[in-house]
Design an enzyme around this catalytic site. Sequence first.
Site, PDB file in Angstrom:
ATOM      1  N   ARG A   1     -13.609  14.515  -3.212  1.00 15.82           N
ATOM      2  CA  ARG A   1     -14.149  15.630  -2.785  1.00 15.82           C
ATOM      3  C   ARG A   1     -14.386  16.935  -3.259  1.00 15.82           C
ATOM      4  NH1 ARG A   1     -12.075  13.216   1.407  1.00 15.82           N
ATOM      5  NH2 ARG A   1     -10.346  15.067   2.095  1.00 15.82           N
TER       6      ARG A   1
ATOM      7  N   ASP B   1       0.410  -1.342   0.151  1.00 20.39           N
ATOM      8  CA  ASP B   1       0.063   0.199  -0.070  1.00 20.39           C
ATOM      9  C   ASP B   1       0.885   1.173  -0.178  1.00 20.39           C
ATOM     10  OD1 ASP B   1      -1.711   1.820   0.140  1.00 20.39           O
ATOM     11  OD2 ASP B   1      -2.957   0.941   2.382  1.00 20.39           O
TER      12      ASP B   1
ATOM     13  N   HIS C   1      -0.311  12.246   0.529  1.00 17.98           N
ATOM     14  CA  HIS C   1      -0.860  11.679  -0.301  1.00 17.98           C
ATOM     15  C   HIS C   1      -2.326  11.514   0.362  1.00 17.98           C
ATOM     16  CE1 HIS C   1      -0.644   7.992  -2.915  1.00 17.98           C
ATOM     17  NE2 HIS C   1      -1.445   7.762  -2.990  1.00 17.98           N
TER      18      HIS C   1
ATOM     19  N   PHE D   1      -0.350   4.245  -0.061  1.00 14.32           N
ATOM     20  CA  PHE D   1      -0.796   5.295   0.543  1.00 14.32           C
ATOM     21  C   PHE D   1      -0.722   5.415   1.855  1.00 14.32           C
ATOM     22  CE2 PHE D   1      -4.628   7.570   1.963  1.00 14.32           C
ATOM     23  CZ  PHE D   1      -5.298   8.134   0.857  1.00 14.32           C
TER      24      PHE D   1
END
Length: 178
Positions: free
Chosen positions: A176, A160, A167, A162
Site C-alpha cells: 500500500r 508461516d 512484519h 508472517f
Amino acid sequence: MAGAEQLRSFVEVPAGSQFPIQNLPFGVFHRRGSHSQAPPRPAVAIGDSALDLTAVADAGLFDGPALAGSPCFQALDSVAPVVDWADQLGLAPRKAGLETLNMFLGMGRPAWKEARATSQKILSADEPVLRDNEALRSKCLVPMSDIEMVLPITVGGYTDFFCSVHHDRNCGFIFRGP
C-alpha cells in the site's frame, strides 16, 4: 558448575568468535567429501570446531533423564527404522535420529537444556573427560574446515513466517505504500 558467563573451555576459541562455550548452537554436518558414505551428524559449534553429538552419545556422555538411551543423537545403523507413511507407500523406511534435529527438537526444553548443559560440562576447562582423553577428543571434536553444514531440520507441511505485527506492518507498506 560455575555460572555460564564464568565458564572456560579447554577448546581454543579465537577472540571475537561467535561460538564460545556460552553460545553452543546446534546444527547438522557432513564431513567434507563423505555425503555418499556417511549420514549427517548433529553437532554444536565451539570456536573453530564442532562437537559431534553422535560421538558424545556413543561414548555414553549423555546420561541425564531426557537423553540417556534416546536415539536422537545415535548413529543411524544403531537405530531401528521408524514405521510410518513411507512404509505404507512401499518406500524405504526412514531412520529416526540424526539425519535432522527434528526428534531432538520434538523432545522439548528439558532435552535441549540437558544437551546444552552436558556439552558445556564436557567442553569445560575443569572437566577431564574430553580434555584428557585424546582418543575420545579426536572422535568428538571436528575442525570446522573438515565439515559442511546441512539443513538441520525437515519442515513438515507449511510454515508461516508472517507472524508479527512488525512484519504485518512492513508488508502493508510494500503493498500500500507508507
